[in-house]
Scaffold this active site. Structure first.
Site, PDB file in Angstrom:
ATOM      1  N   LYS A 170       0.863  -1.048   0.003  1.00  0.00           N
ATOM      2  CA  LYS A 170      -0.008   0.049  -0.087  1.00  0.00           C
ATOM      3  C   LYS A 170       0.733   1.369  -0.140  1.00  0.00           C
ATOM      4  O   LYS A 170       1.580   1.416   1.008  1.00  0.00           O
ATOM      5  CB  LYS A 170      -0.764   0.249   1.101  1.00  0.00           C
ATOM      6  N   GLU A 245       9.667   1.393  10.866  1.00  0.00           N
ATOM      7  CA  GLU A 245      10.600   2.255  10.419  1.00  0.00           C
ATOM      8  C   GLU A 245       9.848   3.518  10.780  1.00  0.00           C
ATOM      9  O   GLU A 245       9.082   4.040   9.955  1.00  0.00           O
ATOM     10  CB  GLU A 245      11.124   2.147   9.191  1.00  0.00           C
ATOM     11  N   CYS A 279      13.418  11.310   6.808  1.00  0.00           N
ATOM     12  CA  CYS A 279      13.442  10.562   8.233  1.00  0.00           C
ATOM     13  C   CYS A 279      14.542  10.790   8.961  1.00  0.00           C
ATOM     14  O   CYS A 279      14.803  10.880  10.072  1.00  0.00           O
ATOM     15  CB  CYS A 279      13.030   9.285   8.212  1.00  0.00           C
ATOM     16  N   GLU A 378       9.451  15.842  15.538  1.00  0.00           N
ATOM     17  CA  GLU A 378       9.706  15.747  14.040  1.00  0.00           C
ATOM     18  C   GLU A 378       8.938  16.979  13.267  1.00  0.00           C
ATOM     19  O   GLU A 378       7.631  16.828  13.589  1.00  0.00           O
ATOM     20  CB  GLU A 378       9.470  14.321  13.712  1.00  0.00           C
TER      21      GLU A 378
HETATM   22  P1  NAD Z   1       2.320   8.514   7.991  1.00  0.00           P
HETATM   23  O1  NAD Z   1       2.206   7.688   9.296  1.00  0.00           O
HETATM   24  O2  NAD Z   1       1.099   9.663   8.104  1.00  0.00           O
HETATM   25  O3  NAD Z   1       1.787   7.531   7.013  1.00  0.00           O
HETATM   26  C1  NAD Z   1       2.599   6.615   6.521  1.00  0.00           C
HETATM   27  C2  NAD Z   1       1.760   5.385   5.763  1.00  0.00           C
HETATM   28  O4  NAD Z   1       0.961   4.823   6.827  1.00  0.00           O
HETATM   29  C3  NAD Z   1       0.790   5.861   4.771  1.00  0.00           C
HETATM   30  O5  NAD Z   1       0.685   5.183   3.713  1.00  0.00           O
HETATM   31  C4  NAD Z   1      -0.562   5.985   5.487  1.00  0.00           C
HETATM   32  O6  NAD Z   1      -1.535   6.071   4.547  1.00  0.00           O
HETATM   33  C5  NAD Z   1      -0.545   4.880   6.246  1.00  0.00           C
HETATM   34  N1  NAD Z   1      -1.452   5.065   7.528  1.00  0.00           N
HETATM   35  C6  NAD Z   1      -1.565   6.180   8.243  1.00  0.00           C
HETATM   36  N2  NAD Z   1      -2.253   6.031   9.381  1.00  0.00           N
HETATM   37  C7  NAD Z   1      -2.562   4.701   9.478  1.00  0.00           C
HETATM   38  C8  NAD Z   1      -3.244   3.896  10.144  1.00  0.00           C
HETATM   39  N3  NAD Z   1      -3.921   4.290  11.411  1.00  0.00           N
HETATM   40  N4  NAD Z   1      -3.334   2.584   9.859  1.00  0.00           N
HETATM   41  C9  NAD Z   1      -2.550   2.125   9.090  1.00  0.00           C
HETATM   42  N5  NAD Z   1      -1.945   2.927   8.075  1.00  0.00           N
HETATM   43  C10 NAD Z   1      -1.904   4.108   8.173  1.00  0.00           C
HETATM   44  O7  NAD Z   1       3.371   9.162   7.556  1.00  0.00           O
HETATM   45  P2  NAD Z   1       4.025  10.126   6.306  1.00  0.00           P
HETATM   46  O8  NAD Z   1       3.244  11.427   6.555  1.00  0.00           O
HETATM   47  O9  NAD Z   1       3.482   9.282   5.120  1.00  0.00           O
HETATM   48  O10 NAD Z   1       5.355   9.898   6.322  1.00  0.00           O
HETATM   49  C11 NAD Z   1       6.370  10.845   7.039  1.00  0.00           C
HETATM   50  C12 NAD Z   1       6.815   9.914   8.156  1.00  0.00           C
HETATM   51  O11 NAD Z   1       7.474   8.917   8.070  1.00  0.00           O
HETATM   52  C13 NAD Z   1       7.774  10.947   9.227  1.00  0.00           C
HETATM   53  O12 NAD Z   1       7.265  10.671  10.409  1.00  0.00           O
HETATM   54  C14 NAD Z   1       9.051  10.134   8.955  1.00  0.00           C
HETATM   55  O13 NAD Z   1      10.184  10.430   9.576  1.00  0.00           O
HETATM   56  C15 NAD Z   1       8.643   8.787   8.536  1.00  0.00           C
HETATM   57  N6  NAD Z   1       9.718   7.936   7.593  1.00  0.00           N
HETATM   58  C16 NAD Z   1      10.454   6.967   8.572  1.00  0.00           C
HETATM   59  C17 NAD Z   1      11.383   6.402   7.882  1.00  0.00           C
HETATM   60  C18 NAD Z   1      12.215   5.340   8.165  1.00  0.00           C
HETATM   61  O14 NAD Z   1      12.820   4.511   7.527  1.00  0.00           O
HETATM   62  N7  NAD Z   1      12.454   5.271   9.660  1.00  0.00           N
HETATM   63  C19 NAD Z   1      11.635   6.816   6.278  1.00  0.00           C
HETATM   64  C20 NAD Z   1      10.679   7.583   5.637  1.00  0.00           C
HETATM   65  C21 NAD Z   1       9.782   8.353   6.501  1.00  0.00           C
END
Ligand code: NAD
Length: 471
Positions: A170, A245, A279, A378
């Site tokens: 997804k 992650e 991230c 963050e």
């Molecule tokens: P997000 O948590 O809003 O969404 C990430 C994914 O999770 C999306 O596909 C979203 O649709 C899904 N999602 C959201 N709520 C959900 C739920 N309740 N149940 C299931 N799925 C759900 O994050 P974002 O805004 O897309 O990305 C930014 C974040 O990702 C930042 O915190 C960044 O640090 C983190 N990030 C971490 C890494 C790593 O490797 N550690 C890499 C890239 C980004």
């Protein structure tokens, strides 16, 4: 326009059960550039069933044959790398200056490393009267963020295919188009039906259903810490493996012995690339108190040379933020920083002169105390917290004074000195004196930054079950 009406399930583009669609915007000009279907729970179930059916044969396919499929995908992606990079620039807004090398060539390099690693699945070790086998964990669900979209997807897909797992993917709603292009490339290499399945839709519906699904053996989630906690709770009652992650607030510790100019310039570039939507971004710069004023001057000079604007312009350093929501989040934090007593060193309103698009100019914050919210949370934008320290012990304490532990960096007079400081920082990565990202090294977080590892051998281990057979 990139219009997709089908989901990729069981080796074919199928009509979704979900009735909705969602638009994909170009954050540079707010124009619609694509449309994707919104799946529903029946689509998730159909994809999981296809992955389950495909699992026995795929997991028993000789490892070198799985490696050959990975090589075929490397070759396809290499042919289409410019198209992929152009798509990611359009959906994410990352400038062309960076997009191909960082968002596409790097992941291809990482993918390639799993051609050889696939063969390590055949390794059987002997422990006394036991033979220890490595086996694929099963059906895996991937939930991904928008900021390094292909990188995140390949970081999960490559080891999963190498291990013999089947997958349901997804992508995020903001940047899903790269995943549809990747599905087309996967279709063209003839990967057996059901090994790779793509279901798009909102996280709270599709991601949640994947996390809860009793026939998913492993969930690999990359995203914010809050959503990571939610999916863990949803997944817990089926006792599946969960690899998280999550977010970061990573420090760059500049030692008194460092070449200050080099170190500050490195740190400023690191946080500003991809407009801070990284991230691992080094969002907290720890600076010896006696050189604090000098460091501010260097940082201001560096930022002054960074062009903000159209990501298609090869001179552009910072493009737009990925979405209106992300821009508003960043603006709220800029206001909060001022309320908390931080001092702005840059014109934070320069991005407002654009008629369209989600532009935010670079933000340097001085007089930041590490306990302020802007230093603890963050922000995920081009915002650098410049924090002075008294001595080495305080610098290490400040570096570790964070709920996160994803990445870190140290700049010192020698690599040996930098490494000694790096060992004291509680984070999964530490970049010493400007060391480069390594696609074969393990990547992942300590503390609230996660519990898994991606890339390299450790990335493969996330997708492996271990069996002992005694004779
Ligand atoms: P997000 O948590 O809003 O969404 C990430 C994914 O999770 C999306 O596909 C979203 O649709 C899904 N999602 C959201 N709520 C959900 C739920 N309740 N149940 C299931 N799925 C759900 O994050 P974002 O805004 O897309 O990305 C930014 C974040 O990702 C930042 O915190 C960044 O640090 C983190 N990030 C971490 C890494 C790593 O490797 N550690 C890499 C890239 C980004």
């Amino acid at each position: 326009m990139h219009n997709y009406s089908g989901l990729f399930i069981d080796g074919a583009w199928v009509h979704p059960s979900g009735q909705g669609t969602s638009m994909v915007l170009n954050p540079a000009d707010e124009q619609v550039i694509g449309q994707i279907p919104s799946g529903d729970l029946a689509d998730v179930d159909r994809a999981v069933k296809a992955a389950r059916r495909a699992f026995p044969d795929w997991s028993r396919t000789p490892a070198h044959e799985r490696g050959a499929y990975i090589q075929a995908l490397v070759d396809k992606l290499t042919i289409h790398r410019e198209k992929m990079a152009a798509l990611i620039t359009q959906e994410l807004g990352m400038p062309v200056q960076w997009c191909q090398s960082i968002q596409v060539d790097g992941p291809i390099n990482g993918l390639h490393s799993y051609v050889a690693l696939a063969e390590s699945m055949d390794h059987v070790s002997q422990v006394g009267n036991a033979q220890v086998y490595r086996e694929a964990i099963g059906v895996c669900a991937f939930i991904n963020p928008w900021n390094y979209p292909l990188h995140q997807l390949i970081g999960k897909l490559a080891p999963a295919l190498a291990a013999g797992c089947t997958v349901v993917v997804k992508p995020s709603q903001e940047t899903p188009l790269h995943a549809f292009l990747l599905a087309e490339l996967i279709e063209s290499i003839g990967l057996p039906p059901g090994v790779f399945n793509l279901v798009s839709g909102p996280g709270a519906l599709i991601g949640e259903a994947m996390a809860r699904h009793p026939d998913v053996d492993m969930l690999s989630f990359t995203g914010s810490t809050g959503a990571g906690i939610n999916v863990s709770q949803s997944a817990a009652h089926t006792v599946k493996r969960i690899c998280l992650e999550l977010g970061g607030k990573s420090p760059l510790l500049i030692a008194p012995s460092a070449d200050l100019e080099q170190a500050v310039r490195y740190g400023v570039n690191d946080i500003m690339i991809n407009s801070g939507q990284t991230c691992t971004a080094l969002s907290r710069m720890l600076i010896p108190r006696e050189r604090y004023a000098e460091a501010q001057e260097i940082a201001m000079h560096e930022v002054a040379g960074m062009r903000l604007g159209d990501p298609q312009d090869p001179e552009t350093f910072l493009g737009p933020m990925c979405s209106a929501r992300q821009l508003h989040t960043v603006r709220d934090y800029i206001q909060l920083a001022q309320d908390e007593g931080a001092r702005l060193l840059t014109d934070v309103d320069a991005g407002r002169s654009f008629d369209r698009g989600y532009y935010q100019s670079p933000v340097l914050l001085a007089d930041v105390d590490n306990r302020m919210r802007v230093a603890q949370e963050e922000i995920f934008g081009p915002v650098l917290c410049m924090i002075p320290y008294r001595d080495e012990a305080q610098a290490v304490a400040l570096a570790n004074d964070s709920p996160f532990g994803l990445s870190s960096a140290v700049w010192a007079g020698s690599t040996t000195e930098a490494a000694a400081l790096g060992r004291q920082i509680r984070a999964g990565q530490c970049f010493l004196n400007g060391g480069a990202f390594n696609y074969q090294a393990p990547f992942g977080g300590y503390k609230e930054s996660g519990n898994g590892r991606e890339w390299g051998e450790q990335g493969l281990a996330e997708f492996v079950e271990i069996k002992a057979m005694m004779s």
